[in-house]
Design an enzyme around this catalytic site. Structure first.
Site, short mmCIF file in Angstrom:
data_model
loop_
_atom_site.label_atom_id
_atom_site.label_comp_id
_atom_site.label_asym_id
_atom_site.label_seq_id
_atom_site.Cartn_x
_atom_site.Cartn_y
_atom_site.Cartn_z
N LYS A 7 0.82 -1.20 0.00
CA LYS A 7 0.00 0.00 0.00
C LYS A 7 0.87 1.26 0.00
O LYS A 7 0.42 2.33 -0.43
CB LYS A 7 -0.93 0.00 1.21
CG LYS A 7 -2.06 -1.02 1.12
CD LYS A 7 -2.89 -1.04 2.39
CE LYS A 7 -3.98 -2.10 2.33
NZ LYS A 7 -4.78 -2.16 3.59
N ARG A 94 -4.49 -11.78 -31.79
CA ARG A 94 -4.74 -10.79 -32.84
C ARG A 94 -6.14 -10.20 -32.72
O ARG A 94 -6.35 -9.02 -32.88
CB ARG A 94 -4.55 -11.41 -34.22
CG ARG A 94 -3.09 -11.63 -34.59
CD ARG A 94 -2.97 -12.14 -36.00
NE ARG A 94 -3.65 -13.41 -36.17
CZ ARG A 94 -4.10 -13.89 -37.34
NH1 ARG A 94 -3.96 -13.15 -38.43
NH2 ARG A 94 -4.66 -15.07 -37.42
N TYR A 95 -7.11 -11.06 -32.43
CA TYR A 95 -8.48 -10.63 -32.17
C TYR A 95 -9.26 -11.85 -31.70
O TYR A 95 -8.73 -12.96 -31.61
CB TYR A 95 -9.13 -10.00 -33.40
CG TYR A 95 -8.98 -10.76 -34.70
CD1 TYR A 95 -9.75 -11.89 -34.98
CD2 TYR A 95 -8.08 -10.33 -35.67
CE1 TYR A 95 -9.63 -12.59 -36.17
CE2 TYR A 95 -7.95 -11.02 -36.88
CZ TYR A 95 -8.72 -12.14 -37.11
OH TYR A 95 -8.59 -12.83 -38.30
N HIS A 155 -14.22 -25.58 -37.50
CA HIS A 155 -15.22 -24.84 -36.74
C HIS A 155 -15.69 -25.64 -35.52
O HIS A 155 -16.89 -25.78 -35.27
CB HIS A 155 -16.40 -24.45 -37.61
CG HIS A 155 -16.01 -23.54 -38.75
ND1 HIS A 155 -15.24 -22.41 -38.57
CD2 HIS A 155 -16.26 -23.61 -40.08
CE1 HIS A 155 -15.05 -21.81 -39.73
NE2 HIS A 155 -15.64 -22.52 -40.67
N ASN A 297 -27.16 -31.76 -32.14
CA ASN A 297 -27.36 -33.20 -32.13
C ASN A 297 -26.26 -33.86 -32.96
O ASN A 297 -26.00 -33.43 -34.07
CB ASN A 297 -28.72 -33.56 -32.71
CG ASN A 297 -29.87 -33.25 -31.79
OD1 ASN A 297 -29.77 -33.42 -30.58
ND2 ASN A 297 -30.97 -32.80 -32.35
N PHE A 342 -30.58 -40.09 -27.19
CA PHE A 342 -31.53 -41.09 -27.70
C PHE A 342 -32.20 -40.63 -28.98
O PHE A 342 -32.29 -39.44 -29.28
CB PHE A 342 -32.57 -41.46 -26.65
CG PHE A 342 -33.44 -40.31 -26.17
CD1 PHE A 342 -34.36 -39.68 -27.02
CD2 PHE A 342 -33.39 -39.89 -24.85
CE1 PHE A 342 -35.17 -38.66 -26.59
CE2 PHE A 342 -34.20 -38.85 -24.40
CZ PHE A 342 -35.09 -38.24 -25.26
#
Length: 393
Positions: A7, A94-95, A155, A297, A342
């Site tokens: 501090k 980079r982004y 992806h 799914n 299922f």
């Protein structure tokens, strides 16, 4: 003492990290004192260290229980009452997912680097946010297999996976699943990449490749592709990630255990009149491992230790089956099908059989299980229930 000293950083120098010894020593030798910039930087480290320490104590105190004025140590809670994370920025990216989003890689403070964060980048451009996301998807799937395996991710979904006797064969079979989607993909291998494998991979435009190692000939082959990122995973880099998983929502944080659920073959329950052959069972267990890493799914067709068609992220399960069939580049006759949850209706099983599948592995648990099993019997399919679901959102 550390906190109170920090501090007063305007006049007090506080060191908590041995890595700062040289910096402080050099300033003292050159000017007889530390700079205000250094003292402020060191003060920040103090409070980062003490806050992390306090968080660890808070979490550990949850293990204490009191009975009849006696303190006992209990098992560590799976989901603590309070979670404390102290993270430090390892590198700016980079982004983010898009160029207008800022992003960075953060790692836990006070802990050695692990996994992808500890990977050694041998060549190529700076890694992006999306690269890390896809690399983790590839790494985690490659970690599922014991024999030489190759994974191609696009992806955040596998568009090809194979486990074979050689790494080269595994890659070629993975690529054959969906070579169009593999263009610009992210690859992972669970064995050191040799020259024979590298020669085949070099024919494909890939963004990143992660593996435990690359031999010198493989490095030489990849060196011609300057933008290709090569990542050498650290020891233990193919182990399952056992840390709690976090996902932020507006106003809170969702936390869950990682999906480490496994099913022994003895736990699989045959529900059709025809039991699967040994070959079908082996292929179903392979497909089940892949299915766990496909966005729901999820439907996976497989044969001979390789994926043939992958249907991911559809709102209806039968559409995932149709998508997997449409994407398949090889005949599906004699293949098996894995479903991450299922079948709510017989239509998904009927579409799979129409495409040539002979066996199905799925969790079971639908109110229409009897109708689905009856359809499988009518079509001559073998079907096993796992009793375990593998949703991935």
């Amino acid at each position: 003492m550390l906190r109170s000293a920090a501090k007063n950083f305007e006049s007090v120098t506080v060191i908590t990290d041995p890595a700062d010894y040289t910096r402080v020593a050099q300033e003292l030798e050159s000017s007889g004192e530390t700079s205000l910039v250094t003292r402020l930087d060191l003060a920040r480290k103090v409070f980062a260290t003490t806050s992390r320490y306090d968080g660890m104590i808070t979490t550990e105190l949850e293990r204490l229980s009191v009975s009849a004025n006696q303190i006992a140590l209990t098992e560590k809670p799976i989901l603590p009452q309070r979670l404390h994370f102290a993270l430090r920025r390892q590198q700016e990216l980079r982004y983010g997912e898009n160029p207008h989003q800022a992003a960075a890689l953060y790692i836990p403070s006070g802990r050695d680097l692990r996994g992808l964060a500890a990977a050694n980048q041998l060549q190529g451009k700076e890694l992006s946010y999306n690269n890390f996301v896809d690399l983790e998807a590839a790494r985690s799937l490659a970690a599922e297999f014991r024999r030489p395996a190759a994974v191609i991710i696009k992806h955040n979904n596998p568009c090809g996976t194979a486990e074979q006797e050689t790494l080269r064969d595994a890659y070629l079979k993975a690529l054959a699943c969906d070579p169009i989607s593999a263009f610009g993909g992210v690859l992972a291998f669970n064995r050191p990449v040799d020259a024979a494998t590298a020669e085949e991979v070099a024919k494909l435009f890939a963004e990143c490749i992660a593996a435990p190692a690359f031999d010198e000939k493989a490095k030489s082959i990849f060196a011609a592709k300057k933008n290709l990122r090569l990542l050498e995973l650290p020891p233990g880099g193919l182990e399952p990630d056992r840390e709690l998983q976090l996902k932020r929502i507006f106003g809170g944080m969702l936390v869950q255990q990682p999906d480490l659920g496994e099913i022994a073959e003895s736990e699989l329950r045959t529900v059709t009149k025809r039991a699967p052959s040994q070959e079908e069972m082996q292929n179903m267990r392979f497909a089940w491992k892949v299915c766990k890493h496909v966005k729901s799914n999820a439907i996976v067709f497989a044969r001979d230790g390789a994926t043939l068609g992958v249907g991911a992220g559809q709102m209806s399960r039968v559409d995932s089956v149709k998508l997997a069939v449409m994407k398949a580049q090889s005949p599906l006759q004699g293949s098996v099908v894995a479903s991450d949850a299922f079948f709510p209706f017989p239509d998904g099983v009927e579409e799979a059989a129409k495409a040539g599948a002979t066996a199905v592995i799925q969790p079971g648990g639908s109110v229409r299980d009897n109708d689905v099993v009856a359809a499988a019997d009518r079509l001559g399919l073998a079907m096993v229930f796992t009793g375990m679901r593998h949703f991935l959102h």
